[in-house]
Design a protein around this motif. Structure first.
Motif, PDB file in Angstrom:
ATOM      1  N   ASN A  34      33.503 -26.491   4.562  1.00 27.32           N
ATOM      2  CA  ASN A  34      32.386 -25.938   5.582  1.00 27.32           C
ATOM      3  C   ASN A  34      32.797 -26.594   7.093  1.00 27.32           C
ATOM      4  O   ASN A  34      32.433 -25.916   8.141  1.00 27.32           O
TER       5      ASN A  34
ATOM      6  N   TYR B 290      22.647 -19.850   5.598  1.00 26.44           N
ATOM      7  CA  TYR B 290      22.920 -21.178   4.796  1.00 26.44           C
ATOM      8  C   TYR B 290      22.778 -20.995   3.535  1.00 26.44           C
ATOM      9  O   TYR B 290      21.560 -21.005   3.000  1.00 26.44           O
TER      10      TYR B 290
ATOM     11  N   GLU C  34      27.414 -17.636   6.117  1.00 25.17           N
ATOM     12  CA  GLU C  34      27.333 -18.667   7.169  1.00 25.17           C
ATOM     13  C   GLU C  34      28.672 -19.116   7.289  1.00 25.17           C
ATOM     14  O   GLU C  34      29.089 -19.633   8.462  1.00 25.17           O
TER      15      GLU C  34
END
Length: 345
Positions: free
Chosen positions: A3, A174, A181
């Protein structure tokens, strides 16, 4: 870990790509011709959208290899349609294309995504039929693509507003079912890479290809999967987030029709031009629009948190405020123009 790594990859690839474009443009003296609408600076012909798309596609490709074929199959129509939007916009940046041709090629990607199953499924718990969903989704994608195309005026305007919207969407999605996301954060990072060169003094702009690509992606990513508790009013929530480009476009269309002008003269009636006419500097315009977009994101987040009737009332109040604000700017600009004409007599 991924991420953080993927947005960083997207940002670095975007920055490096734009750096090469700036160097190549200077080496070959590739600049847009100075016109009455852009006499304040000589923009480089090579658009920064190349950096946005390069950074985004690099990170998405890396993610596909990391997660397998399921991700690629789900989001392949989105990527292919986005690339069509980008290539057609790039052709328009380099050469003059007829308006009808450009509109046609903006409609085709919207149609591809709708036929691939992307779309709004319900509005306030009212489930839409397949035809209703396809029609509403097509208008939404096509409208956003064209609305963002009118935002690439003031230095950094389209890019900064897009980053704010994408960061908000990334927070909303999210840990959603699909990695929406990741798409939002990666795209925001790639736009940030161009913004390094997109502030005053401007070295490169997003161009038609960049603004259209961002408008398309911001329209499509939210309807690619479910967002949980905000699903029932997703359409109106998204309408609040893009209210600046939408109201800007509606204002331009109305003034073009009222004055019997063609849409090719839209640049005369853009929001940033009206704010300049009132007396705002380019820096002040950017700060004002960013503050407004930040407020819209906060209100949209509160509406998701409140949910139900309270959230809906907040959305209505915010949109009414935006309409009043757009009207105030418009009539203030008209008043200034009227005074200037009287003084020149």
């Amino acid at each position: 870990m991924k991420n953080i790594m993927l947005p960083m990859i997207s940002f670095l690839v975007s920055v490096c790509s734009v750096k090469l474009l700036v160097w190549f443009s200077r080496l070959q003296d590739l600049y847009d011709p100075v016109t009455e609408y852009a006499s304040y600076i000589r923009y480089m012909i090579c658009p920064g959208s190349i950096g946005v798309v390069t950074g985004f596609c690099t990170a998405v490709t890396a993610y596909s290899f990391m997660t397998g074929s399921a991700f690629a199959e789900k989001f392949l129509p989105l990527v292919v349609s986005g690339c069509i939007i980008f290539l057609v916009g790039l052709a328009g940046d380099i050469a003059v294309l007829p308006g009808k041709i450009k509109l046609l090629f903006r409609a085709v990607p919207a149609l591809i995504t709708v036929l691939s199953g992307y779309g709004f499924m319900e509005i306030y718990s009212i489930h839409l039929t397949r035809i209703e969903s396809a029609g509403l989704s097509f208008l939404w994608i096509f409208g956003c693509t064209n609305a963002f195309n009118l935002l690439d005026g003031t230095d950094g305007q389209c890019g900064v507003l897009s980053v704010l919207i994408l960061l908000f969407l990334g927070a909303v999605y999210y840990r959603s079912i699909y990695p929406l996301e990741m798409l939002c954060f990666v795209l925001a990072a790639s736009v940030a890479g161009v913004l390094v060169y997109n502030f005053n003094p401007v070295k490169i702009t997003l161009g038609n290809s960049g603004s259209q690509f961002l408008g398309f992606m911001i329209a499509v990513i939210p309807i690619a999967g479910s967002s949980g508790r905000s699903e029932y009013n997703k359409f109106f929530l998204l309408l609040i987030l893009v209210s600046i480009p939408v109201l800007n476009t509606l204002s331009v269309l109305w003034r073009c029709m009222r004055q019997h002008r063609s849409f090719s003269s839209a640049s005369l009636f853009l929001l940033d031009h009206e704010l300049q006419n009132i007396g705002c500097s380019r820096c002040q315009i950017l700060i004002l629009l960013c503050a407004t977009q930040g407020l819209l994101c906060v209100c949209a987040g509160l509406s998701v948190y409140l949910n139900g009737m309270s959230g809906n009332m907040l959305l209505c109040i915010v949109y009414a405020f935006m309409i009043l604000l757009a009207g105030f700017v418009h009539f203030a600009s008209l008043a200034v123009t009227r005074v200037q004409k009287e003084n020149t007599r």
